[in-house]
Write a protein that holds these residues in place. Structure first.
Motif, PDB file in Angstrom:
ATOM      1  N   VAL A  19     -33.971  17.246  36.167  1.00  0.00           N
ATOM      2  CA  VAL A  19     -33.013  17.047  37.261  1.00  0.00           C
ATOM      3  C   VAL A  19     -33.457  17.906  38.430  1.00  0.00           C
ATOM      4  CG1 VAL A  19     -30.639  17.470  37.995  1.00  0.00           C
ATOM      5  CG2 VAL A  19     -31.060  16.442  35.775  1.00  0.00           C
ATOM      6  N   GLY A  41     -33.201  11.046  34.406  1.00  0.00           N
ATOM      7  CA  GLY A  41     -32.287  12.181  34.277  1.00  0.00           C
ATOM      8  C   GLY A  41     -30.866  11.819  33.891  1.00  0.00           C
ATOM      9  N   GLY A 212     -34.733  12.926  38.465  1.00  0.00           N
ATOM     10  CA  GLY A 212     -33.330  13.279  38.363  1.00  0.00           C
ATOM     11  C   GLY A 212     -32.661  13.686  39.647  1.00  0.00           C
TER      12      GLY A 212
END
Length: 247
Positions: A19, A41, A212
């Motif tokens: 992320v 993500g 992400g």
């Protein structure tokens, strides 16, 4: 204050960054779909909401609380429905719903009535004493939904909850899920790889793109005409497409 809020969230594991600079908010009572290609993500975001691990940087807040540092606070406030119904095979449908209330700390004298009520609401009246192997895939997922709703959570999280079902069964369960979330004033977050499901379930779609981060945040009208629906599909697909070429 959003009931779920990510601010500048980073999450790195030993071998990859899952992320990156993820910021979004979900208001109380919203039903939001989260979509993206494999590796974007989605699962990490889901697990951060659940408090299964902390972010590497940034903040995650659920109802103003840190889900990792205050994990016990979330008992009964957050319920999860997974792709696999995750029923105990040696327990009946009724017992599987009751065990969710046991772990949520609900008084034992309420278990039976609440479990029977939710099984009935989800079309399983008369199947309370059936074991998981005696139920169809759709019925097992109904038991899982009954287990989640029976604890009266504030937030329902779904992780590919309808993807293992045939499309006819999945359509029916999606409609019922949306109705139950709205009737109960719950906040819902649905992780899905299905664009059709995202458009059906969510009043908003969060589109994640590797690694992400948020590529788009799309409001979905309640009853889009075919042209508007096609435009929404195109916008979601454009957001999902990694920079430099199609996935």
């Amino acid at each position: 204050m959003p009931v779920i809020e990510f601010t500048g969230v980073e999450k790195a594991f030993v071998d990859h960054r899952a992320v990156h600079d993820l910021t979004f908010g979900i208001e109380e009572g919203e039903l939001v779909s989260v979509v993206g290609v494999t590796g974007c993500g989605k699962s990490t975001t889901f697990n951060l909401i659940l408090g299964l691990f902390p972010p590497s940087e940034g903040t995650v807040r659920v109802a103003g609380h840190d889900p990792y540092a205050e994990f016990d606070w979330f008992r009964r406030r957050v319920a999860v429905v997974f792709q696999d119904a995750r029923l105990l095979p040696w327990r009946t449908a009724l017992q599987n719903v009751c065990i969710g209330m046991r772990f949520a700390g609900i008084p034992k004298d309420q278990w039976q009535d609440r479990a029977r009520d939710w099984l009935a609401r989800l079309g399983l009246a008369g199947r309370e004493n059936a074991y998981p192997h005696q139920l169809s895939g759709g019925q097992r997922q109904r038991v899982s939904l009954a287990r989640a709703f029976s604890v009266d959570p504030e937030i329902i999280l779904c992780d590919e909850s309808f993807s293992a079902l045939d499309e006819i069964t999945a359509q029916g369960l999606r409609r019922e899920f949306v109705d139950l979330v709205r009737e109960g004033g719950k906040t819902g977050v649905v992780i899905t790889h299905s664009l059709a499901e995202a458009l059906t379930l969510g009043s908003r779609i969060l589109v994640l793109r590797p690694p992400g981060h948020l590529a788009d945040d799309i409001a979905v009208p309640s009853d889009p005409d075919p042209a508007a629906l096609e435009a929404l599909r195109a916008r979601v697909l454009a957001g999902m497409t990694p920079e430099g070429g199609a996935e």
